[in-house]
Design a protein around this motif. Structure first.
Motif, mmCIF file in Angstrom:
data_model
loop_
_atom_site.group_PDB
_atom_site.id
_atom_site.type_symbol
_atom_site.label_atom_id
_atom_site.label_comp_id
_atom_site.label_asym_id
_atom_site.label_seq_id
_atom_site.Cartn_x
_atom_site.Cartn_y
_atom_site.Cartn_z
ATOM 1 N N THR A 226 3.935 22.056 2.473
ATOM 2 C CA THR A 226 2.873 21.135 2.865
ATOM 3 C C THR A 226 1.539 21.826 2.646
ATOM 4 O OG1 THR A 226 4.280 20.080 4.534
ATOM 5 C CG2 THR A 226 1.902 19.765 4.746
ATOM 6 N N VAL A 227 0.668 21.186 1.869
ATOM 7 C CA VAL A 227 -0.629 21.771 1.536
ATOM 8 C C VAL A 227 -1.720 20.780 1.932
ATOM 9 C CG1 VAL A 227 -2.097 22.714 -0.277
ATOM 10 C CG2 VAL A 227 0.389 23.018 -0.403
ATOM 11 N N GLU A 228 -2.562 21.166 2.871
ATOM 12 C CA GLU A 228 -3.619 20.280 3.342
ATOM 13 C C GLU A 228 -4.530 19.855 2.187
ATOM 14 O OE1 GLU A 228 -7.217 20.131 6.695
ATOM 15 O OE2 GLU A 228 -5.903 21.894 6.543
ATOM 16 N N GLY A 229 -4.760 18.563 2.083
ATOM 17 C CA GLY A 229 -5.624 18.038 1.033
ATOM 18 C C GLY A 229 -4.899 17.632 -0.227
ATOM 19 N N SER A 230 -3.605 17.967 -0.333
ATOM 20 C CA SER A 230 -2.882 17.676 -1.570
ATOM 21 C C SER A 230 -2.656 16.180 -1.757
ATOM 22 C CB SER A 230 -1.545 18.423 -1.596
ATOM 23 O OG SER A 230 -0.707 18.029 -0.535
ATOM 24 N N GLY A 231 -2.532 15.424 -0.642
ATOM 25 C CA GLY A 231 -2.350 13.983 -0.761
ATOM 26 C C GLY A 231 -3.559 13.311 -1.380
ATOM 27 N N ARG A 232 -4.743 13.651 -0.884
ATOM 28 C CA ARG A 232 -5.966 13.078 -1.441
ATOM 29 C C ARG A 232 -6.169 13.503 -2.887
ATOM 30 N NH1 ARG A 232 -11.331 13.285 -2.516
ATOM 31 N NH2 ARG A 232 -12.682 11.705 -1.567
ATOM 32 N N GLN B 95 0.833 -1.202 0.000
ATOM 33 C CA GLN B 95 0.000 0.000 0.000
ATOM 34 C C GLN B 95 0.870 1.254 0.000
ATOM 35 O OE1 GLN B 95 -2.392 -0.523 3.547
ATOM 36 N NE2 GLN B 95 -3.877 -1.832 2.505
ATOM 37 N N LEU B 96 0.443 2.241 -0.777
ATOM 38 C CA LEU B 96 1.083 3.553 -0.788
ATOM 39 C C LEU B 96 0.171 4.529 -0.067
ATOM 40 C CD1 LEU B 96 2.208 3.844 -4.543
ATOM 41 C CD2 LEU B 96 3.323 2.613 -2.677
ATOM 42 N N PHE B 97 0.725 5.291 0.872
ATOM 43 C CA PHE B 97 -0.040 6.314 1.575
ATOM 44 C C PHE B 97 0.472 7.694 1.158
ATOM 45 C CE2 PHE B 97 -0.983 2.629 4.123
ATOM 46 C CZ PHE B 97 -2.303 2.837 4.503
ATOM 47 N N PHE B 98 -0.429 8.496 0.609
ATOM 48 C CA PHE B 98 -0.082 9.804 0.062
ATOM 49 C C PHE B 98 -0.079 10.859 1.172
ATOM 50 C CE2 PHE B 98 -0.809 7.395 -3.567
ATOM 51 C CZ PHE B 98 -0.527 8.101 -4.731
ATOM 52 N N LYS B 99 0.991 11.655 1.217
ATOM 53 C CA LYS B 99 1.121 12.710 2.213
ATOM 54 C C LYS B 99 0.672 14.057 1.630
ATOM 55 C CE LYS B 99 5.284 10.487 4.111
ATOM 56 N NZ LYS B 99 6.708 10.698 4.469
ATOM 57 N N ASP B 100 0.562 15.044 2.497
ATOM 58 C CA ASP B 100 0.238 16.401 2.051
ATOM 59 C C ASP B 100 1.499 17.213 1.776
ATOM 60 O OD1 ASP B 100 -2.477 15.992 2.118
ATOM 61 O OD2 ASP B 100 -2.742 16.790 4.134
ATOM 62 N N ASP B 101 2.654 16.540 1.762
ATOM 63 C CA ASP B 101 3.918 17.208 1.445
ATOM 64 C C ASP B 101 4.134 17.223 -0.062
ATOM 65 O OD1 ASP B 101 4.516 17.553 4.152
ATOM 66 O OD2 ASP B 101 5.464 15.581 4.281
ATOM 67 N N MET B 102 4.748 18.317 -0.553
ATOM 68 C CA MET B 102 5.001 18.465 -1.982
ATOM 69 C C MET B 102 6.450 18.872 -2.200
ATOM 70 S SD MET B 102 1.504 20.588 -2.845
ATOM 71 C CE MET B 102 1.705 20.528 -4.610
ATOM 72 N N ASP C 249 -8.276 3.928 -1.899
ATOM 73 C CA ASP C 249 -9.249 4.472 -0.963
ATOM 74 C C ASP C 249 -8.911 5.952 -0.807
ATOM 75 O OD1 ASP C 249 -10.618 5.382 1.317
ATOM 76 O OD2 ASP C 249 -10.543 3.428 2.291
ATOM 77 N N LEU C 250 -9.697 6.818 -1.437
ATOM 78 C CA LEU C 250 -9.382 8.243 -1.439
ATOM 79 C C LEU C 250 -9.396 8.840 -0.036
ATOM 80 C CD1 LEU C 250 -11.289 9.524 -4.612
ATOM 81 C CD2 LEU C 250 -8.857 9.031 -4.369
ATOM 82 N N ASP C 251 -10.359 8.437 0.778
ATOM 83 C CA ASP C 251 -10.462 9.013 2.121
ATOM 84 C C ASP C 251 -9.275 8.625 2.995
ATOM 85 O OD1 ASP C 251 -12.837 10.314 1.556
ATOM 86 O OD2 ASP C 251 -14.068 8.591 2.128
ATOM 87 N N ALA C 252 -8.771 7.420 2.797
ATOM 88 C CA ALA C 252 -7.598 6.968 3.560
ATOM 89 C C ALA C 252 -6.294 7.402 2.894
ATOM 90 C CB ALA C 252 -7.623 5.452 3.708
ATOM 91 N N LYS C 253 -6.386 8.009 1.710
ATOM 92 C CA LYS C 253 -5.223 8.436 0.921
ATOM 93 C C LYS C 253 -4.287 7.254 0.655
ATOM 94 C CE LYS C 253 -4.059 11.868 3.659
ATOM 95 N NZ LYS C 253 -3.389 13.097 4.178
ATOM 96 N N MET C 254 -4.895 6.092 0.328
ATOM 97 C CA MET C 254 -4.157 4.853 0.168
ATOM 98 C C MET C 254 -4.380 4.242 -1.213
ATOM 99 S SD MET C 254 -4.522 1.297 0.009
ATOM 100 C CE MET C 254 -6.118 0.972 0.743
ATOM 101 N N MET C 255 -3.304 3.803 -1.838
ATOM 102 C CA MET C 255 -3.366 3.085 -3.098
ATOM 103 C C MET C 255 -2.790 1.685 -2.890
ATOM 104 S SD MET C 255 -1.344 3.747 -6.716
ATOM 105 C CE MET C 255 -1.937 5.432 -6.905
ATOM 106 N N GLU C 256 -3.543 0.653 -3.290
ATOM 107 C CA GLU C 256 -3.046 -0.719 -3.245
ATOM 108 C C GLU C 256 -2.408 -1.045 -4.586
ATOM 109 O OE1 GLU C 256 -4.831 -5.248 -2.940
ATOM 110 O OE2 GLU C 256 -5.889 -3.621 -1.890
#
Length: 226
Positions: A44-50, A20-27, A76-83
């Motif tokens: 860091t931008v809130e919401g950028s990971g999703r 699983q990849l978890f997306f952060k709000d860091d850019m 899973d967009l809400d979990a900011k996770m890609m399998e």
């Protein structure tokens, strides 16, 4: 949960043999300014990971429709996770840049020969993932010499890059947007050995313009109506 890798913009973990990849709000960027060519966290931008995951999902699904092999399974967009599928990277990782316009590091290197925004016709470059050495560029011969990427696999990666980027470029053009450049990553499926597109396909990995104005990463989700 086993942490495989903690990156600048994503963490990679293994849960019950699932990657699983978890997306952060860091850019990536510098001094608070976004730059896909930088190899450090600049803001860091809130919401950028999703948002980045939503854009990635959109493009991965388009590539699946075209029969282009990727590591994407679901997300899973809400979990900011890609399998994703388990892969083996080339060496310690390579980055493949496809350039349609002269901007960023290309201008810094070749500014004596090109003008800003000059068309480049999908020119492909490869760099090694190496923050300490500022992601050095490497050619086909050196990749083979160092046993990172065989000449046959190099040709496959370049061919896939051109196909993938054309799909993305056309999708963006349908929204009145112009793709200037994009950074991709590839690896091999651990089970089949097939070369796959890996990582993400978010606005954080590309430069997109609308007319003469750059599109901010989080704006792209809106243009794609996601």
């Amino acid at each position: 949960m086993k942490v495989i890798y903690r990156g600048k913009t994503k963490d990679v973990v293994e849960v019950d043999d699932v990657i699983q990849l978890f997306f952060k709000d860091d850019m990536t960027g510098k001094d608070g300014v976004f730059d896909p060519g930088e190899n450090q966290v600049g803001l860091t931008v809130e919401g950028s990971g999703r948002s980045g995951l939503a854009v990635s999902k959109f493009f991965f699904e388009r590539l699946k429709e075209k029969g282009i092999p990727t590591h994407f399974i679901t997300c899973d967009l809400d979990a900011k996770m890609m399998e994703v599928k388990p892969v083996t990277v080339f060496g310690k990782g390579i980055e493949v840049i496809c350039r349609y316009r002269a901007v960023g590091s290309f201008m810094k290197r070749y500014g004596a020969y090109v003008t800003e925004g000059q068309p480049l016709d999908g020119y492909v470059e490869i760099t090694l993932k190496d923050d300490e050495r500022q992601d050095p560029f490497i050619n086909k011969e050196a990749l083979a010499l160092l046993d990172i990427l065989s000449e046959k696999d190099y040709e496959t990666v370049v061919e896939l890059t051109k196909k993938i980027c054309l799909v993305i470029k056309e999708e963006l053009a349908n929204k009145g947007l112009d793709l200037y450049d994009i950074k991709l990553e590839f690896g091999k499926d651990r089970e089949t050995g097939e070369i796959l597109l890996i990582d993400e396909l978010s606005a954080g990995n590309m430069r997109v313009f609308r007319g003469s104005k750059p599109v901010a990463p989080m704006e792209l989700e809106g243009f794609l109506s996601l």
